[in-house]
Scaffold this active site. Structure first.
Site, PDB file in Angstrom:
ATOM      1  N   GLU A   1      -8.229  73.176  46.384  1.00  0.00           N
ATOM      2  CA  GLU A   1      -6.884  73.518  45.905  1.00  0.00           C
ATOM      3  C   GLU A   1      -6.384  72.577  44.814  1.00  0.00           C
ATOM      4  OE1 GLU A   1      -3.724  73.385  48.847  1.00  0.00           O
ATOM      5  OE2 GLU A   1      -2.279  74.240  47.464  1.00  0.00           O
TER       6      GLU A   1
ATOM      7  N   LYS B   1      -8.291  77.752  45.709  1.00  0.00           N
ATOM      8  CA  LYS B   1      -6.860  78.013  45.924  1.00  0.00           C
ATOM      9  C   LYS B   1      -6.083  77.422  44.749  1.00  0.00           C
ATOM     10  CE  LYS B   1      -3.051  77.171  49.141  1.00  0.00           C
ATOM     11  NZ  LYS B   1      -2.639  77.270  50.532  1.00  0.00           N
TER      12      LYS B   1
HETATM   13  P1  13P Z   1       2.956  77.272  49.030  1.00  0.00           P
HETATM   14  O1  13P Z   1       2.473  78.689  49.041  1.00  0.00           O
HETATM   15  O2  13P Z   1       4.295  77.077  49.666  1.00  0.00           O
HETATM   16  O3  13P Z   1       2.820  76.635  47.677  1.00  0.00           O
HETATM   17  O4  13P Z   1       2.007  76.467  50.004  1.00  0.00           O
HETATM   18  C1  13P Z   1       0.654  76.648  49.915  1.00  0.00           C
HETATM   19  C2  13P Z   1      -0.038  75.395  50.230  1.00  0.00           C
HETATM   20  O5  13P Z   1      -0.880  75.350  51.077  1.00  0.00           O
HETATM   21  C3  13P Z   1       0.319  74.186  49.444  1.00  0.00           C
HETATM   22  O6  13P Z   1      -0.625  73.194  49.678  1.00  0.00           O
END
Ligand code: 13P
Length: 340
Positions: free
Chosen positions: A178, A220
């Site tokens: 991510e 992600k």
């Molecule tokens: P949000 O969709 O609120 O951005 O959160 C996703 C997430 O896992 C952030 O690390």
């Protein structure tokens, strides 16, 4: 099962058509912020009650294939004694775990941040697996300005993401990689696109250097959006720019791209995902891994009162269903009005 088949089975379970992930892995300070908005104290019991409510939502498994949990939740149980990861698994929802230890300022690089948590990660993963986790998440954060993020931050975070992903795969745990380019600020959409492209190039170079199997990971990312203080872009534009950047940087071997919502409203996050899926055919499955965009409506319905549980679950189910439609490019904004 050997490690590779195990990783493949988890990827197959997560990346299903019309399904996405629920991110319920808020750290202590973050969940406290969310609870504060609804006047609920962030006690261990309230966090347990909230997450039990989410995971116990009847029918959730129809639209949600996996849930990202915080370490604390992995060890908590429902009122009837069922461990919370098992409550999810019973609905066909694969339990996962956030494994990074959060971000801090990158030394000598004002404004840039680096994510920590690699030390001892292999051992921690073995324990998380015992508790039912089959995939993991590590979040790198990039602040945007005319000069941020600096090259050192882009490289250091890519390196950490790749090391994390390699350690996960060795442990038989599917890594969700991510890299979040933040929406905060007044930057243009073009600047966001430029930063996202640079970040993703560096991340995939690093993943290659560390020998990470792209088939056995999920990405992600954030969407390409104008900064929060720079107004809004229509879904068609968000979709075009986001897909352009992804096509330039993400190999087709990656099975799924599960976006974060990052501060978009729930309906914006759904509409933007839907617009991207209308650009099919695309080499990867495009889906959601939303935290706020899934949890905000149910949180407002719940307000810490068990009497509101069914209404909150309905709100979660509705957002999950609409996002499930968006995964197929079949979201109809008119269905928003049937909300609540
Ligand atoms: P949000 O969709 O609120 O951005 O959160 C996703 C997430 O896992 C952030 O690390």
């Amino acid at each position: 099962m050997d490690t590779s088949s195990e990783l493949q089975a988890t990827v197959d379970a997560l990346a299903q058509p019309g399904k996405g992930l629920l991110a319920a892995d808020e750290s202590g300070p973050t969940i406290a912020k969310r609870f504060e908005r609804i006047g609920v104290e962030s006690s261990e019991e309230n966090r347990r009650a909230w997450r039990q409510l989410l995971l116990g939502t009847p029918g959730l498994g129809e639209f949600i294939s996996g849930v990202i949990l915080y370490e604390e939740t992995l060890g908590q149980s429902a009122d009837d004694g069922t461990p919370l990861p098992e409550l999810a698994a019973r609905q066909g929802i694969v339990p996962g775990i956030k494994v990074d230890k959060g971000k801090l300022a990158l030394a000598l690089a004002p404004g840039d941040e680096i994510t920590e948590g690699l030390d001892g990660l292999g051992k921690r993963l073995a324990a998380y697996r015992q508790q039912g986790a089959r995939f993991a998440k590590w979040r790198a954060v990039y602040n945007v300005s005319d000069t941020l993020p600096g090259l050192a931050a882009v490289q250091a975070n890519a390196e950490a993401l790749a090391r994390y992903a390699a350690i996960c795969q060795q442990a038989g745990v599917v890594p969700i990689v991510e890299p979040e380019v933040l929406m905060d600020g007044g930057h243009s959409m073009a600047r966001c696109a430029q930063v996202t492209e640079a970040v993703l190039h560096e991340v995939f170079h690093a993943l290659h250097r560390y020998g990470v199997a792209l088939e056995h990971m999920l990405l992600k990312p954030s969407m390409v959006l104008p900064g929060k203080d720079a107004g809004h872009a229509p879904p068609s534009e968000v979709a075009m720019h986001t897909v352009q950047v992804l096509k330039r940087t993400v190999p087709a071997a990656v099975p799924g791209i599960f976006f974060l919502s990052g501060g978009q409203t729930p309906s914006e996050a759904t509409a933007n995902l839907d617009a991207m899926n209308r650009l099919a055919p695309l080499p990867w499955r495009l889906s959601f891994s939303y935290g706020r965009a899934l949890q905000e409506p149910p949180l407002l319905a719940w307000r810490g009162d068990a009497a509101n549980a069914a209404q909150a679950q309905q709100a979660l189910l509705l957002r999950s269903r609409l996002n499930g439609m968006a995964c197929l490019g079949k979201y109809d904004a008119a269905q928003e009005s049937t909300a609540s």
